[in-house]
Design a protein around this motif. Structure first.
Motif, PDB file in Angstrom:
ATOM      1  N   GLU A   1      30.186  44.784  43.442  1.00 57.73           N
ATOM      2  CA  GLU A   1      28.948  44.541  42.710  1.00 57.73           C
ATOM      3  C   GLU A   1      28.839  45.370  41.423  1.00 57.73           C
ATOM      4  O   GLU A   1      27.937  45.141  40.602  1.00 57.73           O
ATOM      5  CB  GLU A   1      27.726  44.821  43.604  1.00 57.73           C
ATOM      6  N   ASP A   2      29.725  46.354  41.245  1.00 61.61           N
ATOM      7  CA  ASP A   2      29.713  47.141  40.003  1.00 61.61           C
ATOM      8  C   ASP A   2      30.358  46.385  38.829  1.00 61.61           C
ATOM      9  O   ASP A   2      30.302  46.859  37.696  1.00 61.61           O
ATOM     10  CB  ASP A   2      30.461  48.453  40.210  1.00 61.61           C
ATOM     11  N   PHE A   3      30.968  45.243  39.107  1.00 60.43           N
ATOM     12  CA  PHE A   3      31.646  44.488  38.063  1.00 60.43           C
ATOM     13  C   PHE A   3      30.819  43.287  37.641  1.00 60.43           C
ATOM     14  O   PHE A   3      30.138  42.669  38.467  1.00 60.43           O
ATOM     15  CB  PHE A   3      33.029  44.013  38.551  1.00 60.43           C
ATOM     16  N   THR A   4      30.900  42.974  36.359  1.00 60.69           N
ATOM     17  CA  THR A   4      30.209  41.812  35.812  1.00 60.69           C
ATOM     18  C   THR A   4      31.255  40.842  35.253  1.00 60.69           C
ATOM     19  O   THR A   4      32.109  41.240  34.472  1.00 60.69           O
ATOM     20  CB  THR A   4      29.242  42.216  34.686  1.00 60.69           C
ATOM     21  N   SER A   5      31.162  39.592  35.654  1.00 60.17           N
ATOM     22  CA  SER A   5      32.097  38.587  35.162  1.00 60.17           C
ATOM     23  C   SER A   5      31.819  38.294  33.695  1.00 60.17           C
ATOM     24  O   SER A   5      30.671  38.121  33.294  1.00 60.17           O
ATOM     25  CB  SER A   5      31.951  37.305  35.988  1.00 60.17           C
ATOM     26  N   VAL A   6      32.874  38.265  32.882  1.00 59.27           N
ATOM     27  CA  VAL A   6      32.758  37.996  31.450  1.00 59.27           C
ATOM     28  C   VAL A   6      33.498  36.703  31.129  1.00 59.27           C
ATOM     29  O   VAL A   6      34.679  36.591  31.447  1.00 59.27           O
ATOM     30  CB  VAL A   6      33.345  39.162  30.609  1.00 59.27           C
TER      31      VAL A   6
ATOM     32  N   LEU B   1      43.321  54.588  35.663  1.00 58.53           N
ATOM     33  CA  LEU B   1      42.275  53.598  35.523  1.00 58.53           C
ATOM     34  C   LEU B   1      42.287  52.578  36.663  1.00 58.53           C
ATOM     35  O   LEU B   1      41.227  52.195  37.176  1.00 58.53           O
ATOM     36  CB  LEU B   1      42.422  52.880  34.177  1.00 58.53           C
ATOM     37  N   ASP B   2      43.478  52.129  37.077  1.00 55.65           N
ATOM     38  CA  ASP B   2      43.531  51.134  38.154  1.00 55.65           C
ATOM     39  C   ASP B   2      43.075  51.724  39.487  1.00 55.65           C
ATOM     40  O   ASP B   2      42.446  51.039  40.299  1.00 55.65           O
ATOM     41  CB  ASP B   2      44.934  50.539  38.265  1.00 55.65           C
ATOM     42  N   GLU B   3      43.361  53.008  39.719  1.00 53.18           N
ATOM     43  CA  GLU B   3      42.923  53.653  40.950  1.00 53.18           C
ATOM     44  C   GLU B   3      41.398  53.787  40.978  1.00 53.18           C
ATOM     45  O   GLU B   3      40.752  53.569  42.002  1.00 53.18           O
ATOM     46  CB  GLU B   3      43.577  55.027  41.087  1.00 53.18           C
ATOM     47  N   TYR B   4      40.827  54.105  39.816  1.00 59.58           N
ATOM     48  CA  TYR B   4      39.366  54.210  39.746  1.00 59.58           C
ATOM     49  C   TYR B   4      38.713  52.847  39.949  1.00 59.58           C
ATOM     50  O   TYR B   4      37.701  52.724  40.649  1.00 59.58           O
ATOM     51  CB  TYR B   4      38.954  54.792  38.393  1.00 59.58           C
ATOM     52  N   ALA B   5      39.316  51.798  39.358  1.00 59.23           N
ATOM     53  CA  ALA B   5      38.756  50.458  39.492  1.00 59.23           C
ATOM     54  C   ALA B   5      38.751  50.012  40.957  1.00 59.23           C
ATOM     55  O   ALA B   5      37.794  49.395  41.431  1.00 59.23           O
ATOM     56  CB  ALA B   5      39.547  49.463  38.644  1.00 59.23           C
ATOM     57  N   LYS B   6      39.810  50.337  41.701  1.00 61.42           N
ATOM     58  CA  LYS B   6      39.900  49.952  43.114  1.00 61.42           C
ATOM     59  C   LYS B   6      38.857  50.668  43.972  1.00 61.42           C
ATOM     60  O   LYS B   6      38.462  50.174  45.020  1.00 61.42           O
ATOM     61  CB  LYS B   6      41.299  50.247  43.647  1.00 61.42           C
ATOM     62  N   SER B   7      38.425  51.841  43.508  1.00 59.46           N
ATOM     63  CA  SER B   7      37.460  52.613  44.291  1.00 59.46           C
ATOM     64  C   SER B   7      36.027  52.126  44.113  1.00 59.46           C
ATOM     65  O   SER B   7      35.133  52.534  44.857  1.00 59.46           O
ATOM     66  CB  SER B   7      37.543  54.097  43.893  1.00 59.46           C
ATOM     67  N   LEU B   8      35.804  51.243  43.122  1.00 62.15           N
ATOM     68  CA  LEU B   8      34.448  50.776  42.849  1.00 62.15           C
ATOM     69  C   LEU B   8      34.107  49.549  43.694  1.00 62.15           C
ATOM     70  O   LEU B   8      34.970  48.701  43.937  1.00 62.15           O
ATOM     71  CB  LEU B   8      34.307  50.424  41.369  1.00 62.15           C
ATOM     72  N   PRO B   9      32.863  49.419  44.134  1.00 64.59           N
ATOM     73  CA  PRO B   9      32.447  48.221  44.875  1.00 64.59           C
ATOM     74  C   PRO B   9      32.406  47.003  43.959  1.00 64.59           C
ATOM     75  O   PRO B   9      32.230  47.126  42.740  1.00 64.59           O
ATOM     76  CB  PRO B   9      31.050  48.588  45.383  1.00 64.59           C
TER      77      PRO B   9
END
Length: 254
Positions: free
Chosen positions: A249-254, A239-247
């Motif tokens: 802007e794909d994340f939303t602050s909660v 999961l952490d490797e996949y998260a690092k591969s994402l740009p």
């Protein structure tokens, strides 16, 4: 020095206690309930039977001990009555779209005579120690936090046959039972919130999905997922490797 006497409690205390009288068969039980509840509400930090009896005028240790350990009343019925009382009042009624908070809490405790006491992870100190752990559920509607249920977790080490003992249940199993109690009452949450202790349990997540419940939970960074980006080949990745591969802007602050 004794701090309180049952007769000195405010009128609202007796009014509250009377709501629970139908769940007790005898006057001794009703009196024991008032003494026990008064002891829990007292200022003393220690809430054992000895301290409650010592702090209150007119409370006898043996009678309070009998009420808590031997008297045939059901704590689940008392809890259901409490929730009905809360739901009947406009000020305490939980609004729609609430979240169900699932967690467990642990406290250090010496000895091994109390059910559920054993060497296990204790949240309040953040490490393994001898103590007791309970699984809990709460409702939160943005304004009010309502405790729902609590169930003691019994580690395998505290049971005669260990993990093979018929009464042994893992925390996620207990959690699903508590959620089912809430659903049976008509409390259907908009979302279930939990930490990684439950978010990493696949069977528990499947249980939530089978009940058509939305959930949000923490997961361990080394948890592996199946990823299908091309539409043809599935790839297993941490999961952490996949998260690092994402740009970003794909994340939303909660």
């Amino acid at each position: 020095m004794r701090e309180t006497t049952p007769a000195a409690m405010p009128p609202c205390f007796e009014k509250w206690c009377k709501r629970f009288d139908p769940d007790f068969k005898t006057q001794a039980q009703k009196k024991g309930f008032r003494h026990y509840l008064g002891g829990l509400l007292g200022e003393s930090q220690r809430k054992n039977i000895t301290q409650m009896a010592n702090d209150s005028v007119g409370v006898v240790y043996n009678r309070l001990h009998h009420f808590i350990t031997e008297s045939p009343w059901e704590e689940k019925r008392i809890n259901e009555r409490r929730l009905k009382v809360v739901d009947s009042c406009h000020q305490t009624r939980v609004g729609r779209g609430f979240a169900l908070l699932l967690d467990d809490t642990g406290h250090r405790k010496s000895g091994n005579f109390t059910a559920g006491v054993g060497r296990q992870y204790i949240g309040e100190i953040g490490k393994l120690d001898n103590g007791i752990v309970a699984v809990t559920t709460h409702l939160y509607d943005g304004k009010k936090n309502l405790p729902l249920d609590v169930e003691i977790y019994q580690p395998a080490s505290s049971l005669p046959s260990g993990k093979k003992d018929p009464s042994f249940k893992k925390k996620p199993e207990i959690a699903l039972e508590l959620i089912d109690r809430s659903l049976k009452r008509g409390y259907r949450p908009g979302i279930v919130l939990m930490d990684a202790g439950y978010g990493n349990n696949t069977n528990f997540l499947k249980g939530l999905e089978s009940r058509r419940l939305k959930y949000l939970g923490a997961v361990a960074k080394n948890r592996k997922i199946w990823l299908n980006q091309s539409g043809e080949n599935w790839q297993k990745i941490r999961l952490d490797e996949y998260a690092k591969s994402l740009p970003e802007e794909d994340f939303t602050s909660v």
